[in-house]
Design a protein around this motif. Structure first.
Motif, PDB file in Angstrom:
ATOM      1  N   ARG A   1      -9.051  13.353   8.163  1.00  0.00           N
ATOM      2  CA  ARG A   1      -8.083  13.494   7.073  1.00  0.00           C
ATOM      3  C   ARG A   1      -6.957  12.489   7.256  1.00  0.00           C
ATOM      4  NH1 ARG A   1      -3.291  16.240   7.350  1.00  0.00           N
ATOM      5  NH2 ARG A   1      -2.718  17.274   9.306  1.00  0.00           N
ATOM      6  N   SER A   2      -6.241  12.253   6.179  1.00  0.00           N
ATOM      7  CA  SER A   2      -5.146  11.281   6.190  1.00  0.00           C
ATOM      8  C   SER A   2      -3.923  11.878   5.511  1.00  0.00           C
ATOM      9  CB  SER A   2      -5.561   9.991   5.480  1.00  0.00           C
ATOM     10  OG  SER A   2      -5.868  10.237   4.127  1.00  0.00           O
ATOM     11  N   GLU A   3      -2.778  11.252   5.770  1.00  0.00           N
ATOM     12  CA  GLU A   3      -1.517  11.719   5.195  1.00  0.00           C
ATOM     13  C   GLU A   3      -0.600  10.520   4.974  1.00  0.00           C
ATOM     14  OE1 GLU A   3       2.437  14.134   6.748  1.00  0.00           O
ATOM     15  OE2 GLU A   3       0.482  14.604   7.631  1.00  0.00           O
ATOM     16  N   LEU A   4      -0.067  10.395   3.769  1.00  0.00           N
ATOM     17  CA  LEU A   4       0.912   9.347   3.489  1.00  0.00           C
ATOM     18  C   LEU A   4       2.229   9.729   4.147  1.00  0.00           C
ATOM     19  CD1 LEU A   4       1.749   6.747   1.921  1.00  0.00           C
ATOM     20  CD2 LEU A   4       2.379   8.254   0.017  1.00  0.00           C
ATOM     21  N   VAL A   5       2.722   8.879   5.059  1.00  0.00           N
ATOM     22  CA  VAL A   5       3.949   9.216   5.788  1.00  0.00           C
ATOM     23  C   VAL A   5       5.124   8.330   5.380  1.00  0.00           C
ATOM     24  CG1 VAL A   5       2.762  10.197   7.766  1.00  0.00           C
ATOM     25  CG2 VAL A   5       3.255   7.744   7.730  1.00  0.00           C
ATOM     26  N   SER A   6       4.858   7.219   4.700  1.00  0.00           N
ATOM     27  CA  SER A   6       5.966   6.374   4.248  1.00  0.00           C
ATOM     28  C   SER A   6       5.518   5.507   3.081  1.00  0.00           C
ATOM     29  CB  SER A   6       6.460   5.485   5.396  1.00  0.00           C
ATOM     30  OG  SER A   6       7.598   4.736   4.996  1.00  0.00           O
ATOM     31  N   ASP A   7       6.396   5.405   2.101  1.00  0.00           N
ATOM     32  CA  ASP A   7       6.178   4.533   0.943  1.00  0.00           C
ATOM     33  C   ASP A   7       7.403   3.636   0.836  1.00  0.00           C
ATOM     34  OD1 ASP A   7       5.725   3.279  -1.473  1.00  0.00           O
ATOM     35  OD2 ASP A   7       5.112   5.108  -2.523  1.00  0.00           O
ATOM     36  N   ILE A   8       7.267   2.405   1.322  1.00  0.00           N
ATOM     37  CA  ILE A   8       8.386   1.468   1.388  1.00  0.00           C
ATOM     38  C   ILE A   8       8.397   0.601   0.135  1.00  0.00           C
ATOM     39  CG2 ILE A   8       9.448  -0.403   2.709  1.00  0.00           C
ATOM     40  CD1 ILE A   8       7.813   0.590   5.141  1.00  0.00           C
ATOM     41  N   SER A   9       9.500   0.631  -0.586  1.00  0.00           N
ATOM     42  CA  SER A   9       9.663  -0.197  -1.774  1.00  0.00           C
ATOM     43  C   SER A   9      10.463  -1.439  -1.397  1.00  0.00           C
ATOM     44  CB  SER A   9      10.382   0.586  -2.876  1.00  0.00           C
ATOM     45  OG  SER A   9      10.589  -0.229  -4.008  1.00  0.00           O
ATOM     46  N   VAL A  10       9.812  -2.591  -1.449  1.00  0.00           N
ATOM     47  CA  VAL A  10      10.457  -3.846  -1.078  1.00  0.00           C
ATOM     48  C   VAL A  10      11.253  -4.370  -2.273  1.00  0.00           C
ATOM     49  CG1 VAL A  10      10.071  -6.212  -0.287  1.00  0.00           C
ATOM     50  CG2 VAL A  10       8.622  -4.357   0.561  1.00  0.00           C
ATOM     51  N   GLN A  11      12.481  -4.773  -2.022  1.00  0.00           N
ATOM     52  CA  GLN A  11      13.341  -5.317  -3.075  1.00  0.00           C
ATOM     53  C   GLN A  11      13.695  -6.774  -2.765  1.00  0.00           C
ATOM     54  OE1 GLN A  11      13.980  -3.711  -5.867  1.00  0.00           O
ATOM     55  NE2 GLN A  11      12.862  -1.911  -5.109  1.00  0.00           N
ATOM     56  N   PRO A  12      13.534  -7.677  -3.745  1.00  0.00           N
ATOM     57  CA  PRO A  12      13.057  -7.436  -5.110  1.00  0.00           C
ATOM     58  C   PRO A  12      11.577  -7.066  -5.123  1.00  0.00           C
ATOM     59  CG  PRO A  12      13.201  -9.781  -4.701  1.00  0.00           C
ATOM     60  CD  PRO A  12      13.801  -9.116  -3.501  1.00  0.00           C
TER      61      PRO A  12
END
Length: 334
Positions: free
Chosen positions: A276-287
């Motif tokens: 199984r897997s789990e999303l642990v971080s969603d990094i939004s790069v700016q710009p």
């Protein structure tokens, strides 16, 4: 070697990839000028010295991969000309002679551009995975482990049933480096197909273990982190929507319930019947620009990304579990 240094690589067009060898003492670069340049680090002067310039392919060279040094000095390259080339150093020949690196028979099974290649970890024997825009990931190994002259397809992943074309975008591939967890695992990113899947090689055939996610954006790169004793794996994905997503993955469901209590590891009851897997971080790069490449460091504690704004960013996890940008290097200021 720990100081900033500019290397005059002298490519005549865009540079698409750079790759260090296992020890970090040799560097290879490739680009749209169809060339590969190999550099050696001089310990006395601290400078990178050109070892050889190779006219390698008939189109842009887009990715490089070094084999583990126990197999010798072996480098692989892939290109928009739909081929993969294996290069072996001839140590008795002079450097910069044009004969220092011998190109073996090209691997020509792909029907579209090959955008990603990765040698398997050394404990699995010498083999290389190639990801092509025709929708297939192929696993090659040499028929002669000494001469390395001829390479054949052992098996393949039909990642896009029915096939694909260059218009569908590149696939990307990365191996699990750990010899202590389930062996022969790799992760494949699907570009326009917007999915990421994990496979395991069992009895000379790839079996799908898990699907990490379905995305709303093209997946441009994937990288599997070294485990360094963790009870889980870390896998990072780079996407065209400007996001870097980091997943925990458990190949053994019993380890998913392992937690640290005081100074003791406590294992809870297994909560899943399979990997199984789990999303642990969603990094939004700016710009918000496409993230083209991501790479973990050797301990899986630092992540590096490069994007279409010409910036290389370094990310590290904080004690609270969030990922923070620690440094950035702009191509204009480098």
């Amino acid at each position: 070697m720990d100081q900033d240094q500019s290397i005059p690589v002298n490519h005549d067009d865009f540079i698409h990839d750079i790759a260090y060898n296992f020890y970090g003492t040799r560097l290879a670069t490739c680009g749209s000028d169809r060339c590969i340049k190999i550099w050696d680090w001089n310990r006395q002067t601290g400078l990178w010295i050109l070892n050889e310039s190779i006219s390698a392919h008939d189109s842009s060279v887009v990715r490089l991969s070094w084999a583990h040094p126990e197999f010798g000095q072996v480098l692989a390259s892939c290109s928009l000309d739909c081929t993969v080339r294996i290069w072996v150093e001839q140590e008795t020949n002079l450097k910069n002679s044009g004969t220092r690196w011998r190109g073996l028979t090209p691997l020509t099974d792909s029907k579209a551009a090959v955008h990603s290649i990765a040698f398997a970890p050394e404990y699995t024997s010498l083999s290389i995975a190639t990801a092509s825009s025709d929708g297939k990931v192929r696993l090659y190994s040499p028929t002669d482990s000494v001469r390395l002259e001829n390479w054949t397809v052992n098996c393949f992943i039909d990642f896009v049933p029915g096939g694909a074309t260059d218009a569908d975008g590149p696939l990307s591939v990365s191996w699990c480096k750990s010899r202590f967890s389930s062996p022969h695992m790799l992760v494949v990113g699907g570009s326009r197909h917007k999915n990421v899947k994990i496979f395991q090689l069992l009895n000379n055939a790839f079996v799908e273990l898990a699907e990490l996610a379905q995305y709303d954006s093209h997946v441009l790169d994937v990288d599997w982190a070294p485990t360094m004793g963790r009870s889980y794996h870390l896998i990072a994905t780079a996407c065209a929507d400007g996001h870097i997503r980091i997943y925990k993955f458990w190949s053994d469901p019993e380890l998913a319930g392992t937690r640290l209590t005081g100074s003791l590891f406590v294992r809870d009851a297994a909560t899943a019947a399979g990997p199984r897997s789990e999303l642990v971080s969603d990094i939004s790069v700016q710009p918000s620009v496409p993230i083209r490449r991501i790479r973990w460091n050797s301990t899986g504690t630092l992540l590096v990304s490069s994007s279409d704004d010409g910036v290389v960013r370094m990310w590290r996890m904080t004690p609270s579990g969030t990922w923070r940008e620690m440094a950035a290097v702009s191509a204009e200021s480098a």
